[in-house]
Design an enzyme around this catalytic site. Structure first.
Site, short mmCIF file in Angstrom:
data_model
loop_
_atom_site.label_atom_id
_atom_site.label_comp_id
_atom_site.label_asym_id
_atom_site.label_seq_id
_atom_site.Cartn_x
_atom_site.Cartn_y
_atom_site.Cartn_z
N ARG A 56 46.49 39.45 33.14
CA ARG A 56 46.36 38.67 34.38
C ARG A 56 47.60 37.77 34.43
NH1 ARG A 56 41.39 35.72 37.39
NH2 ARG A 56 41.12 37.91 37.93
N HIS B 170 45.20 43.38 42.88
CA HIS B 170 44.00 43.18 42.06
C HIS B 170 43.20 44.49 42.10
CE1 HIS B 170 41.04 41.19 39.80
NE2 HIS B 170 40.61 40.28 40.64
N GLN C 30 39.38 44.79 41.09
CA GLN C 30 38.51 44.18 42.08
C GLN C 30 38.20 45.18 43.21
OE1 GLN C 30 37.30 40.77 42.26
NE2 GLN C 30 36.03 41.77 43.78
N ASP D 171 38.81 36.22 51.34
CA ASP D 171 39.21 35.67 50.03
C ASP D 171 39.70 34.25 50.31
OD1 ASP D 171 40.05 35.31 47.39
OD2 ASP D 171 41.81 36.61 47.57
N CYS E 84 35.64 38.40 46.87
CA CYS E 84 35.89 38.69 45.45
C CYS E 84 35.38 37.59 44.54
CB CYS E 84 37.38 38.92 45.23
SG CYS E 84 38.41 37.56 45.81
N ARG F 255 32.06 44.90 38.98
CA ARG F 255 33.33 44.78 38.25
C ARG F 255 33.18 45.45 36.87
NH1 ARG F 255 36.97 40.86 39.39
NH2 ARG F 255 38.19 42.06 37.90
N1 NVA Z 1 43.51 35.81 45.73
C1 NVA Z 1 42.82 35.12 44.66
C2 NVA Z 1 41.88 36.04 43.99
C3 NVA Z 1 41.11 35.44 42.84
C4 NVA Z 1 40.19 36.43 42.18
C5 NVA Z 1 43.85 34.57 43.68
O1 NVA Z 1 44.83 35.27 43.40
O2 NVA Z 1 43.70 33.45 43.22
N1 CP Z 2 37.22 38.06 41.33
C1 CP Z 2 37.82 37.67 40.19
O1 CP Z 2 38.81 38.26 39.74
O2 CP Z 2 37.22 36.60 39.59
P1 CP Z 2 37.81 35.78 38.37
O3 CP Z 2 39.07 35.10 38.88
O4 CP Z 2 36.74 34.82 37.99
O5 CP Z 2 38.15 36.72 37.26
#
Ligand code: NVA
Ligand code: CP
Length: 342
Positions: A130, A157, A160, A252, A292, A320
């Site tokens: 990540r 992502h 997801q 989102d 998400c 997930r």
């Molecule tokens: N678009 C959000 C998704 C989090 C799961 C982010 O990147 O923070």
């Molecule tokens: N949706 C998602 O990726 O959640 P987290 O940021 O908690 O992993």
């Protein structure tokens, strides 16, 4: 239509062990990376979802599929769902997870990413990342001999989106021809949803404020894929036009991780894009609400919608784990250890 009817699963059970999509994906994807949904063919996306449904229905069939396999998760950003669903996923297939918190030590800072890759691949079977920069994932993938999985970058992502379309299949039986609408920021989640929807023949409509539309290369790629699957990708600015006839409305956060310095600027721009009961009422009566998570309650979505009868956000979160188990099985060649595939 009652909420119970909306939530009733209509999925047909298939015999996964003879499924041509799964058998082809098992052969092609073993040892590969999953950096983007565009790394997959439509048949491979279908394979992951079909396997995900079977893993969910019959978890015991897969409990030794990844015996002794080691997975490392290296995360530069916070996570609840992704971390736990990967960890529980591999643990329930006989493998082991090691979590490395990189939030205070971004990858590439202490040592070159290529050197990290060439160390880590000596000890583990799969690297789950990540990151902020998508290039970090690409560089790890180019240098590691093990599969690398994108668990969220600033650009995509994919895990997801796979779980989200698996969830839609549970609710609607099939997603081909489904009208899927995303309202909000044209971000990482939006990119992966567009590509996955296109791979599965869903009609994808995106409504974003001016200046926040998805990346043009992703749009072009998604349109090419959609065309080959008989569906359409539409980009709009008007959220009301976008939700007309929608079967699913997805949003989102409008401030993704790493963009917090833009919160004040973005709040008024995204206010007209809030998913609330009035906007949901403009969609198809059978429409579901998706997110998400984590959600900023009463910002991009109201409590009434998030907690309401059309919301399937916790099914998405559950899936997930099942969808990622399918990904791990295919990338790590785990089906050879599953009796029904032998
Ligand atoms: N678009 C959000 C998704 C989090 C799961 C982010 O990147 O923070
Ligand atoms: N949706 C998602 O990726 O959640 P987290 O940021 O908690 O992993």
């Amino acid at each position: 239509m009652s909420s119970k009817a909306i939530l009733e699963p209509q999925l047909t059970e298939i015999s996964v062990e003879n499924d041509p999509d799964i058998l082809a994906a098992a052969a092609r994807l073993a040892g590969e990376d999953l950096c983007s949904i565009a790394d997959l063919s439509s048949s491979e996306v279908r394979a992951i979802l079909k396997l995900g449904h079977d893993v969910k229905r019959n978890p015991r069939d897969y409990r030794h599929a990844l015996d002794a396999k080691q997975m490392v998760l290296m995360f530069e950003k916070a996570s609840l769902r992704t971390r736990l669903s990967f960890e529980t996923g591999i643990n329930t297939m006989g493998g082991n997870a090691i979590f490395v918190d990189q939030t205070n030590s971004p990858l590439g800072e202490r040592e070159a990413i290529s050197d990290v890759a060439r160390n880590v691949d000596r000890w583990v079977d799969v690297i789950v990342l990540r990151t902020y920069a998508h290039d970090t994932i690409m560089e790890m993938g180019a240098n590691a001999r093990t599969p690398v999985i994108n668990a969220l970058s600033d650009f995509e992502h994919p895990c997801q989106a796979l779980a989200d379309f698996m969830t839609l299949e549970e609710h609607f039986g099939t997603v081909a021809g489904l009208n899927f609408t995303y309202v909000g920021d044209g971000n990482n989640v939006c990119h992966s949803l567009m590509l996955t929807g296109a791979q599965l023949g869903a009609n994808v409509t995106i409504a974003t404020p001016r200046g926040y539309s998805p990346d043009i290369e992703i749009v072009t790629k998604a349109r090419e894929i959609a065309e080959s699957n008989g569906s359409e990708i539409k980009l709009l600015q008007d959220p009301h036009a976008a939700v007309e006839n929608a079967d699913a409305i997805y949003t989102d956060v409008c401030v993704s991780m790493g963009m917090e310095h833009e919160s004040t600027k973005r709040a008024p721009i995204f206010r007209p894009y809030q998913v609330n009961e009035a906007l949901m009422a403009e969609a198809s009566p059978r429409a579901v609400f998706m997110h998400c998570l984590p959600a900023h309650r009463n910002a991009e979505v109201t409590d009434a919608v998030l907690d309401g009868p059309q919301s399937i956000v916790f099914d998405q979160a559950e899936n997930r784990m099942h969808a990622q188990k399918a990904v791990l099985l295919l990338l790590l060649g785990g089906l050879v250890n599953v009796t029904k595939f032998q």
